[in-house]
Design a protein around this motif. Sequence first.
Motif, short mmCIF file in Angstrom:
data_model
loop_
_atom_site.label_atom_id
_atom_site.label_comp_id
_atom_site.label_asym_id
_atom_site.label_seq_id
_atom_site.Cartn_x
_atom_site.Cartn_y
_atom_site.Cartn_z
N ALA A 123 0.81 -1.22 0.00
CA ALA A 123 0.00 0.00 0.00
C ALA A 123 0.84 1.26 0.00
CB ALA A 123 -0.94 0.01 1.21
N LEU A 124 2.06 1.19 0.53
CA LEU A 124 2.87 2.39 0.72
C LEU A 124 4.20 2.35 -0.02
CD1 LEU A 124 2.38 2.80 4.59
CD2 LEU A 124 1.06 3.89 2.76
N GLY A 125 4.68 1.17 -0.38
CA GLY A 125 5.97 1.05 -1.03
C GLY A 125 7.15 1.05 -0.09
N THR A 126 6.92 1.13 1.21
CA THR A 126 8.00 1.14 2.20
C THR A 126 8.83 -0.13 2.12
OG1 THR A 126 6.63 2.44 3.70
CG2 THR A 126 8.54 1.31 4.66
N HIS A 177 13.22 4.83 2.60
CA HIS A 177 13.51 3.71 1.70
C HIS A 177 12.18 3.14 1.20
CE1 HIS A 177 17.68 3.84 2.91
NE2 HIS A 177 17.32 3.78 4.18
N LYS A 178 11.91 3.33 -0.08
CA LYS A 178 10.67 2.81 -0.65
C LYS A 178 10.90 2.47 -2.11
CE LYS A 178 7.17 5.37 -1.71
NZ LYS A 178 5.97 6.22 -1.65
N THR A 179 9.93 1.77 -2.68
CA THR A 179 10.02 1.38 -4.08
C THR A 179 8.63 1.20 -4.66
OG1 THR A 179 11.01 -0.19 -5.63
CG2 THR A 179 10.11 -1.11 -3.62
N SER A 180 8.52 1.39 -5.94
CA SER A 180 7.44 0.90 -6.81
C SER A 180 6.07 1.53 -6.66
CB SER A 180 7.28 -0.62 -6.65
OG SER A 180 6.69 -0.98 -5.44
N VAL A 181 5.73 2.09 -5.49
CA VAL A 181 4.35 2.47 -5.21
C VAL A 181 4.24 3.93 -4.81
CG1 VAL A 181 2.47 2.17 -3.52
CG2 VAL A 181 3.58 0.16 -4.53
N ASP A 220 -7.06 2.86 8.13
CA ASP A 220 -7.61 3.28 9.42
C ASP A 220 -6.60 4.15 10.18
OD1 ASP A 220 -9.87 1.84 8.81
OD2 ASP A 220 -9.32 0.10 10.05
N PHE A 221 -5.33 3.80 10.08
CA PHE A 221 -4.28 4.58 10.74
C PHE A 221 -4.26 6.02 10.23
CE2 PHE A 221 0.15 6.13 10.65
CZ PHE A 221 0.46 6.12 12.01
N TYR A 222 -4.42 6.17 8.91
CA TYR A 222 -4.41 7.52 8.32
C TYR A 222 -5.80 8.17 8.33
CZ TYR A 222 0.35 6.78 6.56
OH TYR A 222 1.70 6.56 6.46
N LYS A 223 -6.80 7.41 8.77
CA LYS A 223 -8.18 7.91 8.84
C LYS A 223 -8.69 8.32 7.46
CE LYS A 223 -7.97 9.39 13.67
NZ LYS A 223 -6.69 8.71 13.98
N ILE A 224 -8.48 7.44 6.50
CA ILE A 224 -8.94 7.66 5.13
C ILE A 224 -9.65 6.40 4.64
CG2 ILE A 224 -7.21 9.39 4.51
CD1 ILE A 224 -5.53 7.14 3.30
N PRO A 225 -10.56 6.52 3.64
CA PRO A 225 -11.26 5.33 3.13
C PRO A 225 -10.39 4.47 2.21
CG PRO A 225 -11.94 7.26 1.90
CD PRO A 225 -11.06 7.76 3.01
N GLY A 226 -9.35 5.06 1.67
CA GLY A 226 -8.48 4.37 0.73
C GLY A 226 -7.62 5.38 0.01
N THR A 227 -6.88 4.90 -1.00
CA THR A 227 -6.04 5.79 -1.79
C THR A 227 -6.13 5.41 -3.26
OG1 THR A 227 -4.04 4.40 -1.70
CG2 THR A 227 -4.35 6.01 0.10
N VAL A 228 -5.62 6.29 -4.10
CA VAL A 228 -5.28 5.96 -5.47
C VAL A 228 -3.85 5.44 -5.43
CG1 VAL A 228 -5.02 6.79 -7.84
CG2 VAL A 228 -6.74 7.82 -6.32
N ARG A 229 -3.63 4.26 -5.99
CA ARG A 229 -2.28 3.68 -5.97
C ARG A 229 -1.77 3.51 -7.39
NH1 ARG A 229 -1.45 -2.38 -3.94
NH2 ARG A 229 -2.23 -2.77 -6.06
#
Length: 408
Positions: free
Chosen positions: A178-181, A332-336, A372-381
């Motif tokens: 979800a985050l690319g971390t 440090h992240k990749t791809s997302v 839920d942690f970010y208090k959002i319904p979802g994201t565009v990925r």
Amino acid sequence: MIETSLDIAAIRKDFPILNREVNGQPLVYLDNAATSQTPQQVIDVIVDYYHNYNANIHRGVHRLSQEATDVYEEARKKIQKHFNIAKSHEVIFTSGTTHGINLVATGFTSFLKKGDEVLVSAMEHHSNIVPWQMLCERTGAQLKVIPMNLDGELVMEEYQSLLCENTKLVFCNHVSNALGTINPIKEIIDAAHEVGAAVLIDGAQAAAHIKPDLQALDVDFYTVSAHKMCGPTGVGMLYGKEEWLKKLPPYQGGGEMIAEVTFEKTTYADLPHKFEAGTPNICGGIAFGAALDYMNHLGFDAISQYEDELIQYATAQLLAIDGLKIYGTAKHKTSVISFNIEGIHPYDIGTILDKLGIAVRTGHHCAQPIMDFYKIPGTVRASFSFYNTKEEVDKLVEGVKRAKSMLQ
């Protein structure tokens, strides 16, 4: 201009689907974290199998069966070499990462008891949460969560404080879908081993971008899916240290996984067959090996360098849009890249992008606790692969701008 040792124009010709149109527009495929596309070289291997030696393996004396067995076992050895696994029988073919996780979770039922503790990270895919919850329900063990911060990084000090003599299992993804971390899995593994805990790493999102050395990591279990790395769906790999695989009971009973069967007692086959009941996805396993050949021919260092530059470019371009927020800003992240625009539901943005021929994923990405942690319904990925281009990033950015102008 992104400089790379990869010939991206030539690579794109290997992927037939990249030539198609969607809604009258050239396809821009940015949903690689869900499923990567498949090159012609792998498609040819699949066709060749069904044209020339389609037969069941390990069971026949006839020529087709022998040929299929040889190529299937050669694919196992390719996986062993790619991930630097000590022994080929430590490679278990599965239907994918979820299968591998459930195999381990079910097997540990006989090892855990009330008072034992299982640790998972806060950024796991549902497939690396639900099986452990089920395991804890069966055994009375307690599930504890390694927290994350707003950048989408695990709080390693909290992880260290959670570890104790009661910790029996630790589970973490190598890369967050979800985050690319990119998580510090070597540090996680070493700390868990200090208290005697076993570690399973979910490598589904990492394996297309990073070439892990499983012996150097000293991980107990590592699992991946072929369809994330240019292979077919319905096949994957679970690596397990021999000592653990010998202790775990079989996950399924049936043909192939037995040594001798009577109505009074059954004895089990040696590794890896002990965990490979029934007829496997033979063609899928062979194609998995072909996909590794393809990616290794390109070179993972070159793939990583190009993708890093591409995601940095995309991040900068997207952040220039007013009201756009990226979730997951780890060092440090990749791809997302997961993002939202203030006041607009991610599904609406994704729908408009689809009309423009741009494939992204919207929703909670099977990682609802993160949302839920970010208090959002979802994201565009938007998730990237080595066959994506700077020009496609530009089309994404223009598409997001258009969606914003239509929806606000």
